[in-house]
Design a protein around this motif. Structure first.
Motif, PDB file in Angstrom:
ATOM      1  N   ILE A  65       4.397   2.913  -6.503  1.00 36.96           N
ATOM      2  CA  ILE A  65       3.212   2.280  -5.908  1.00 36.96           C
ATOM      3  C   ILE A  65       2.667   3.149  -4.779  1.00 36.96           C
ATOM      4  N   GLN A  66       3.559   3.686  -3.959  1.00 35.95           N
ATOM      5  CA  GLN A  66       3.127   4.561  -2.860  1.00 35.95           C
ATOM      6  C   GLN A  66       2.449   5.816  -3.398  1.00 35.95           C
ATOM      7  N   LYS A  68       0.805   6.075  -6.218  1.00 35.39           N
ATOM      8  CA  LYS A  68      -0.526   5.670  -6.706  1.00 35.39           C
ATOM      9  C   LYS A  68      -1.483   5.461  -5.532  1.00 35.39           C
ATOM     10  N   ALA A  69      -0.969   4.900  -4.428  1.00 35.91           N
ATOM     11  CA  ALA A  69      -1.804   4.702  -3.233  1.00 35.91           C
ATOM     12  C   ALA A  69      -2.272   6.050  -2.686  1.00 35.91           C
ATOM     13  N   GLN A  95      -8.750  -1.106  -5.191  1.00 41.25           N
ATOM     14  CA  GLN A  95      -7.471  -0.730  -5.799  1.00 41.25           C
ATOM     15  C   GLN A  95      -6.457  -0.302  -4.738  1.00 41.25           C
ATOM     16  N   ARG A  99      -2.828  -2.013  -3.680  1.00 41.85           N
ATOM     17  CA  ARG A  99      -1.535  -1.300  -3.609  1.00 41.85           C
ATOM     18  C   ARG A  99      -0.843  -1.562  -2.270  1.00 41.85           C
ATOM     19  N   TYR A 100      -1.619  -1.515  -1.183  1.00 40.14           N
ATOM     20  CA  TYR A 100      -1.042  -1.813   0.124  1.00 40.14           C
ATOM     21  C   TYR A 100      -0.459  -3.230   0.146  1.00 40.14           C
ATOM     22  N   THR A 102       0.567  -4.997  -2.400  1.00 44.25           N
ATOM     23  CA  THR A 102       1.752  -5.022  -3.250  1.00 44.25           C
ATOM     24  C   THR A 102       2.963  -4.443  -2.529  1.00 44.25           C
TER      25      THR A 102
END
Length: 160
Positions: A65-66, A68-69, A95, A99-100, A102
């Motif tokens: 996830i990080q 992708k962020a 988006q 992510r943040y 999540t």
């Protein structure tokens, strides 16, 4: 009861009555003490807002996830430099904020949803998502304002 018209009459009154001058000095000291206490504790009544929450993710999931962020931040930077359509930049910010959120990074999610809201101010999505973030931060007044704004924007869209 004595009424003080000016400083001169106050000084005269105090000098004539020692008991009143002691009482007045005590009242002044108490007032100054209360003022000092208030100045040091004026933020004590403000609620503490959470900036992060714990999430149920494995280290590998968190890393993905990080990653992708970070990619989204780079895409936003590039899209803004190339003057891409604001709808694209808006979507990228949504988006990234997601992510943040999540990741449990409420502060950055809040700030990023607010940024998206400035790009397309008539779009209710950022306000709707912002409501959830602010609620989780325990900023209930901010959450109330965000959901009210989202409803107003949705009503405006329904009329059009």
């Amino acid at each position: 009861m004595v009424t003080f018209l000016n400083l001169k009459s106050l000084i005269l009154f105090i000098s004539m009555n020692k008991r009143n001058s002691i009482i007045l000095a005590i009242v002044i000291l108490l007032g100054l003490g209360a003022l000092a206490y208030y100045m040091n504790h004026k933020d004590a009544n403000k609620p503490e807002f959470r900036e992060t929450i714990e999430i149920d993710a494995t280290p590998k999931e968190r890393e993905q996830i990080q990653k992708k962020a970070e990619e989204l931040k780079e895409s936003i930077k590039q899209a803004e430099q190339e003057n891409k359509p604001k709808e694209l930049v808006f979507d990228l910010y949504l988006q990234l904020a997601s992510r943040y959120y999540t990741l449990g990074d409420l502060k950055n999610a809040r700030d990023t949803y607010r940024k998206a809201a400035t790009i397309l101010p008539d779009n209710a999505l950022p306000q709707t998502y912002l409501y959830s973030v602010l609620r989780d931060m325990r900023d209930f007044e901010g959450a109330r304002i965000a959901i009210k704004r989202a409803v107003e924007l949705n009503e405006k869209d329904a009329i059009l």
